[in-house]
Design a protein around this motif. Sequence first.
Motif, PDB file in Angstrom:
ATOM      1  N   GLU A  63       0.848  -1.195   0.000  1.00 38.97           N
ATOM      2  CA  GLU A  63       0.000   0.000   0.000  1.00 38.97           C
ATOM      3  C   GLU A  63       0.883   1.243   0.000  1.00 38.97           C
ATOM      4  O   GLU A  63       1.695   1.431   0.908  1.00 38.97           O
ATOM      5  CB  GLU A  63      -0.910   0.032   1.237  1.00 38.97           C
ATOM      6  CG  GLU A  63      -1.931  -1.081   1.308  1.00 38.97           C
ATOM      7  CD  GLU A  63      -3.077  -0.905   0.334  1.00 38.97           C
ATOM      8  OE1 GLU A  63      -3.167   0.182  -0.284  1.00 38.97           O
ATOM      9  OE2 GLU A  63      -3.880  -1.847   0.186  1.00 38.97           O
ATOM     10  N   LYS A  65       0.596   5.353   0.067  1.00 37.53           N
ATOM     11  CA  LYS A  65      -0.350   6.427   0.369  1.00 37.53           C
ATOM     12  C   LYS A  65       0.387   7.764   0.464  1.00 37.53           C
ATOM     13  O   LYS A  65       1.516   7.827   0.948  1.00 37.53           O
ATOM     14  CB  LYS A  65      -1.072   6.176   1.700  1.00 37.53           C
ATOM     15  CG  LYS A  65      -2.004   4.981   1.701  1.00 37.53           C
ATOM     16  CD  LYS A  65      -3.223   5.194   0.822  1.00 37.53           C
ATOM     17  CE  LYS A  65      -4.171   6.221   1.391  1.00 37.53           C
ATOM     18  NZ  LYS A  65      -5.380   6.394   0.547  1.00 37.53           N
ATOM     19  N   GLY A  83      -9.080   9.654   1.556  1.00 38.29           N
ATOM     20  CA  GLY A  83     -10.048   8.580   1.363  1.00 38.29           C
ATOM     21  C   GLY A  83      -9.419   7.384   0.681  1.00 38.29           C
ATOM     22  O   GLY A  83      -8.279   7.022   0.960  1.00 38.29           O
ATOM     23  N   LYS A  84     -10.157   6.795  -0.241  1.00 36.44           N
ATOM     24  CA  LYS A  84      -9.656   5.608  -0.934  1.00 36.44           C
ATOM     25  C   LYS A  84      -8.457   5.980  -1.794  1.00 36.44           C
ATOM     26  O   LYS A  84      -8.251   7.148  -2.155  1.00 36.44           O
ATOM     27  CB  LYS A  84     -10.760   4.987  -1.781  1.00 36.44           C
ATOM     28  CG  LYS A  84     -11.139   5.783  -3.008  1.00 36.44           C
ATOM     29  CD  LYS A  84     -12.116   4.995  -3.884  1.00 36.44           C
ATOM     30  CE  LYS A  84     -12.378   5.725  -5.190  1.00 36.44           C
ATOM     31  NZ  LYS A  84     -13.249   4.961  -6.097  1.00 36.44           N
ATOM     32  N   ALA A  85      -7.675   4.982  -2.126  1.00 37.39           N
ATOM     33  CA  ALA A  85      -6.458   5.207  -2.905  1.00 37.39           C
ATOM     34  C   ALA A  85      -6.786   5.757  -4.287  1.00 37.39           C
ATOM     35  O   ALA A  85      -7.731   5.312  -4.943  1.00 37.39           O
ATOM     36  CB  ALA A  85      -5.672   3.906  -3.032  1.00 37.39           C
ATOM     37  N   SER A  86      -6.002   6.723  -4.724  1.00 28.57           N
ATOM     38  CA  SER A  86      -6.144   7.259  -6.077  1.00 28.57           C
ATOM     39  C   SER A  86      -5.525   6.290  -7.073  1.00 28.57           C
ATOM     40  O   SER A  86      -4.786   5.365  -6.698  1.00 28.57           O
ATOM     41  CB  SER A  86      -5.444   8.620  -6.180  1.00 28.57           C
ATOM     42  OG  SER A  86      -4.038   8.459  -6.047  1.00 28.57           O
TER      43      SER A  86
END
Length: 716
Positions: A63, A65, A83-86
């Motif tokens: 992951e 980020k 928020g959620k991963a781009s």
Amino acid sequence: MINPISKTIDLGDGRTITIETGKLAKQADGAVTVRMGNTVLLATVCAAKDANEGVDFMPLQVEYKEKFSAFGRYPGGFMKREGKASDYEILTSRLVDRALRPLFPDNYHAEVYVNIILFSADGEDMPDALAGLAASAALAVSDIPFNGPISEVRVARVDGKFMVNPTFDQLSRADIDIMVGATIDNIMMVEGEMSEVSEKELLEAIKVAHEAIKIQCQAQLELTAAVNKTVKREYCHEQNDEELRQDVKAKCYDKAYAIAVSGNANKHERMDAFDTIKEEYKATFSEEELAEKGALIDRYYHDVEKEAMRRAILDEGKRLDGRSTTEIRPIWCEVDYLPGPHGSAIFTRGETQSLSTVTLGTKMDEKIVDDVLVRDKERFLLHYNFPPFSTGEAKAQRGVGRREIGHGNLAHRALKRMIPDDYPYVVRVVSDILESNGSSSMATVCAGTLALMDAGVKMKKPVSGIAMGLISENKGKNFAVLSDILGDEDHLGDMDFKVTGTKDGITATQMDIKVDGLSFEILEKALNQAREGRMYILNKLTETIAEPRADLKPHAPRIETLTIPKEFIGAVIGPGGKIIQGIQEASGATVTIEEIDGVGRIEVSGNNKAAIDAALAQIKGIVAVPEIGEVYQGKITSIMPYGAFVEFLPNKEALLHISEIDWKRFEKMEDTGLNVGDKIEVKLLDIDPKTGKFKLSKKALLPRPPRPERPERTQD
């Protein structure tokens, strides 16, 4: 007092990279910070002590980020938090995963989680180029078994010169942009895009990257020794039965080899035949024995299948579907298949099929990119979908996964440099994979090219793509390079190598290498063989449609663009947007305006030419500079005793004096027959240099009547 341990890497251009451990996140199995300039990443790695029951693969999760605070920014949206991963974060995670995954021991199956977080950035250095180094360094200072270290660097060629880990500004001027992951000895991963470069130039860039990576790997080895982590944890994640392994091979190998050399081109028939061998072998065991040994039989038979396929290729030159190593599967293409989209195409190669569509849009359809370090707009979009039915799987489709984002990104990079820089349309390509056995991302490139040309997009050149494979042994001393690989050849082979390009050079590449000792000579052979395959496929594309259509489809939006001086932008927009809104209401066209490089760029779009022409006429009127001697179509706005005021250009009004209406003399305006709202043609006679007032005339456009003859005088 904390005494962290650090190592510094000199990039040779005045910049350094510092790896530090022992200060942050000390409860993780391994944790490091990596710093270059003001860019700081924290990488941590944690591994479970034991593998979960029944797991016979490497459960690795990477992951990446980025914190908005790293660049002093607030996240967008209502929640104001990350928020959620781009897509960018997902793609960076995949780059790291692909370099790390092959280097864990084959029999290590504990869950491993790698987290890389960007905590500081200055907007100059690109953090994704440091993510692989950070992840590997975290593993290096842990006791997790890992056959590394590795590192990743970005190499760009700017003005003919190769640069390692370029800045954002330098990369914007590059004609080669690749990310390379490698150990000290071997290349593991390559991905990037380029402007039609040769195979030799790509290899040169990879070599530059590897030299930089060797230095970074050596620093990690020294760091491992400094923290005393050269001895890794003991583990036992596999319970093997050597007698059973040998029995599976003895009773199944010859049957599997016979299928491997049979040349059956039907994927499902071939899979069923392989499965039958395994099931017949399992049938010799009782249910109680299978409960104990069934998973081992599956694993050992997989190894038998893999060896049979590899030996068939290396010993007899026979592939699973009967082709030679350089042969491309049958291809058929079709354009203009769907009536609704602005462009469409089908590309089918063997058992892989892409149905691609093109939608043309206006500036209002641009994608807004709001990442931590990149705030931009994208005018060329490519989306890739891989539904389960494409491989005959009976399961639901649950949104877009990381694989789809990665495959779509590769196809996007392959095509984007072939879209003209000044193309007025926003372009979206959607590739739906309807059937898959082999590279669907390369099918997307080919179908995308066809659909773009069918839509009338003025591509610079068509692009084709091919997936290559490799089967090797004895550290590459005996090998076979495979063109247009099948799915099984990808899974069971030693390399997955995708190359896209035009007739003049490579536009994108993606390479994953799963073995040690792959030489640059083998890479060069693979690249040259890939070029031959690309050219063959490119000919198939151009046989279907040789060049972009001369015009857009009738139902596609029409767009006209023009540039105006910067000082006229406000005049076109008007107070509170009044003028531009009025233009849109009166014409029926859509008008957008923005400042780019010190000039105003106006885009006028509509479904018919009349609406666009009407809007353009109004805009040109606003930005037109009045010229003495020019004739204008004006409109009377008010009437006074001494003349009429005429708006001869938008927001430009002047007096038409009563004496300039006609050659004959009028005593009062009522006699002229002019009324408010009348359209009238006038000529601009003069502009007062002091006041800027305009002098208009209507009579100057009328023929001058002849003077009456004077009566002759007579003498008395």
